[in-house]
Design a protein around this motif. Structure first.
Motif, short mmCIF file in Angstrom:
data_model
loop_
_atom_site.label_atom_id
_atom_site.label_comp_id
_atom_site.label_asym_id
_atom_site.label_seq_id
_atom_site.Cartn_x
_atom_site.Cartn_y
_atom_site.Cartn_z
N THR A 67 30.92 42.04 28.57
CA THR A 67 32.36 42.69 29.05
C THR A 67 32.70 44.09 28.61
O THR A 67 32.10 44.24 27.47
CB THR A 67 33.44 41.68 28.85
OG1 THR A 67 33.62 41.86 27.43
CG2 THR A 67 33.22 40.27 29.32
N ALA A 68 33.29 44.91 29.22
CA ALA A 68 33.68 46.33 29.20
C ALA A 68 34.84 46.15 27.78
O ALA A 68 35.79 45.47 27.91
CB ALA A 68 34.23 46.96 30.35
N GLY A 69 34.53 46.88 27.14
CA GLY A 69 35.50 46.96 25.85
C GLY A 69 36.72 47.89 26.31
O GLY A 69 37.89 47.75 25.74
N LEU A 70 36.54 48.91 27.06
CA LEU A 70 37.66 49.61 27.44
C LEU A 70 38.87 48.99 28.35
O LEU A 70 38.67 48.17 29.08
CB LEU A 70 37.29 50.79 28.48
CG LEU A 70 36.23 51.70 27.82
CD1 LEU A 70 35.61 52.57 29.01
CD2 LEU A 70 36.88 52.62 26.68
N GLU A 71 39.96 49.49 27.73
CA GLU A 71 41.40 48.85 28.15
C GLU A 71 41.35 48.73 29.78
O GLU A 71 42.07 47.72 30.31
CB GLU A 71 42.33 49.58 27.71
CG GLU A 71 43.84 49.19 27.95
CD GLU A 71 44.30 47.87 26.96
OE1 GLU A 71 44.17 48.03 25.86
OE2 GLU A 71 45.01 47.12 27.85
N ARG A 72 40.83 49.87 30.49
CA ARG A 72 41.31 49.73 31.71
C ARG A 72 40.62 48.62 32.58
O ARG A 72 40.97 48.38 33.77
CB ARG A 72 41.06 51.10 32.23
CG ARG A 72 39.43 51.52 32.28
CD ARG A 72 39.34 52.93 33.03
NE ARG A 72 38.25 53.59 32.94
CZ ARG A 72 37.79 54.31 31.91
NH1 ARG A 72 38.70 54.62 31.02
NH2 ARG A 72 36.67 55.17 31.60
N TYR A 73 39.74 48.11 31.92
CA TYR A 73 38.90 46.99 32.67
C TYR A 73 39.47 45.49 32.26
O TYR A 73 39.04 44.61 32.57
CB TYR A 73 37.46 47.17 32.33
CG TYR A 73 36.54 48.15 32.92
CD1 TYR A 73 36.65 48.55 34.30
CD2 TYR A 73 36.17 49.21 31.95
CE1 TYR A 73 36.20 49.72 34.55
CE2 TYR A 73 35.70 50.55 32.26
CZ TYR A 73 35.73 50.50 33.85
OH TYR A 73 35.00 52.01 34.18
N ARG A 74 40.47 45.60 31.54
CA ARG A 74 40.83 44.25 30.73
C ARG A 74 41.23 43.24 31.72
O ARG A 74 40.85 41.99 31.72
CB ARG A 74 42.11 44.61 29.98
CG ARG A 74 42.16 43.71 28.70
CD ARG A 74 41.01 43.62 27.59
NE ARG A 74 40.46 45.12 27.03
CZ ARG A 74 41.09 45.52 26.07
NH1 ARG A 74 41.98 45.01 25.65
NH2 ARG A 74 40.27 46.71 25.63
N ALA A 75 41.83 43.42 32.77
CA ALA A 75 42.26 42.58 33.92
C ALA A 75 40.95 41.86 34.41
O ALA A 75 40.95 40.87 34.83
CB ALA A 75 42.98 43.22 34.77
N ILE A 76 40.02 42.81 34.83
CA ILE A 76 38.90 42.18 35.36
C ILE A 76 37.97 41.18 34.58
O ILE A 76 37.76 40.19 34.65
CB ILE A 76 37.78 43.51 35.80
CG1 ILE A 76 38.32 44.47 36.76
CG2 ILE A 76 36.57 42.86 36.60
CD1 ILE A 76 37.72 45.60 36.65
N THR A 77 37.84 41.91 33.34
CA THR A 77 37.19 40.98 32.23
C THR A 77 37.68 39.98 31.65
O THR A 77 36.71 38.68 31.82
CB THR A 77 36.83 41.92 31.05
OG1 THR A 77 37.92 42.32 30.28
CG2 THR A 77 35.89 43.17 31.53
N SER A 78 38.89 39.69 31.58
CA SER A 78 39.62 38.52 31.01
C SER A 78 39.54 37.46 32.10
O SER A 78 39.38 36.15 31.57
CB SER A 78 40.98 38.60 30.75
OG SER A 78 41.78 39.00 31.63
#
Ligand code: GTP
Ligand code: MG
Length: 184
Positions: A67-78
């Motif tokens: 998963t991407a560590g960058l904050e802006r992808y958090r909704a997708i990754t979780s």
């Protein structure tokens, strides 16, 4: 099944999480293709790779989601944590900040994943030992305490489920001959 790679008994979904730049993508490429990239680009969203391994008598296909560590992808990754049986929470031993936020990653994980998920804390980039900012003992202690607390939480949620299910069974069963008011 057609190829040896497809010949397996189990598929286990595992997720890799942690701050951007800690080395998640390289951990995965090393594990699945034995490749390391000195200037890999940041992951956008999620990607997955697999590796099939033999464990005892079983052939297990590990399906690992990077998963991407960058904050802006958090909704997708979780959204990808659901259904995972394991998670590697990765930090960079040379950047204390990536360790400081491990509890945030754990919270995020438990907010979306099954409570029974097996979690491993990984201190990465150990080849840079001369620049180490996170002592091994500190991380070990954190992992041990976290594991104990998690087990206690699981035990107490299991026992409250049992007591809710079995609480005063007589009270819900009508006494012989008694009629309960009911719905229309
Ligand atoms: N020295 C050293 N560098 C590493 C190691 N693992 C990764 N790197 C480097 O660290 C940088 C970031 O690695 P990535 O694997 O892309 O990090 P990431 O966690 O996937 O980052 P995001 O995709 O942004 O979340 C790259 O330049 C890698 O070459 C390691 O074990 N040792
Ligand atoms: Mg990445």
């Amino acid at each position: 099944m057609s190829s040896a790679e497809e010949d397996y008994n189990f598929v286990f979904k595992v997720v890799l999480i942690g701050e951007s730049g800690v080395g998640k993508t390289n951990l995965l490429s090393r594990f699945t293709r034995n490749e390391f990239n000195h200037d890999s680009r940041t992951t956008i969203g999620v990607e997955f790779s697999t590796r099939t391994i033999v464990v005892g008598d079983a052939t297990v296909k590990a399906q690992i989601w990077d998963t991407a560590g960058l904050e802006r992808y958090r909704a997708i990754t979780s959204a990808y944590y659901r259904g995972a049986v394991g998670a590697l929470v990765v930090f960079d031993i040379t950047k204390h900040q990536t360790y400081d936020v491990v509890d945030r990653w754990l919270k995020e994980l438990y907010d979306h994943a099954e409570p029974s998920i097996v979690v491993m804390l990984v201190g990465n980039k150990t080849d840079l030992a001369q620049a180490r900012e996170v002592p091994t003992e500190e991380a070990k202690m954190f992992a041990e305490i976290f594991q104990k607390v998690q087990k206690q939480k699981q035990r107490s949620s299991q026992s409250s489920t049992v007591s809710l299910g079995s609480e005063n069974p007589e009270s819900s069963a009508p006494a012989q001959g008694e009629k309960r008011p009911c719905c229309v």
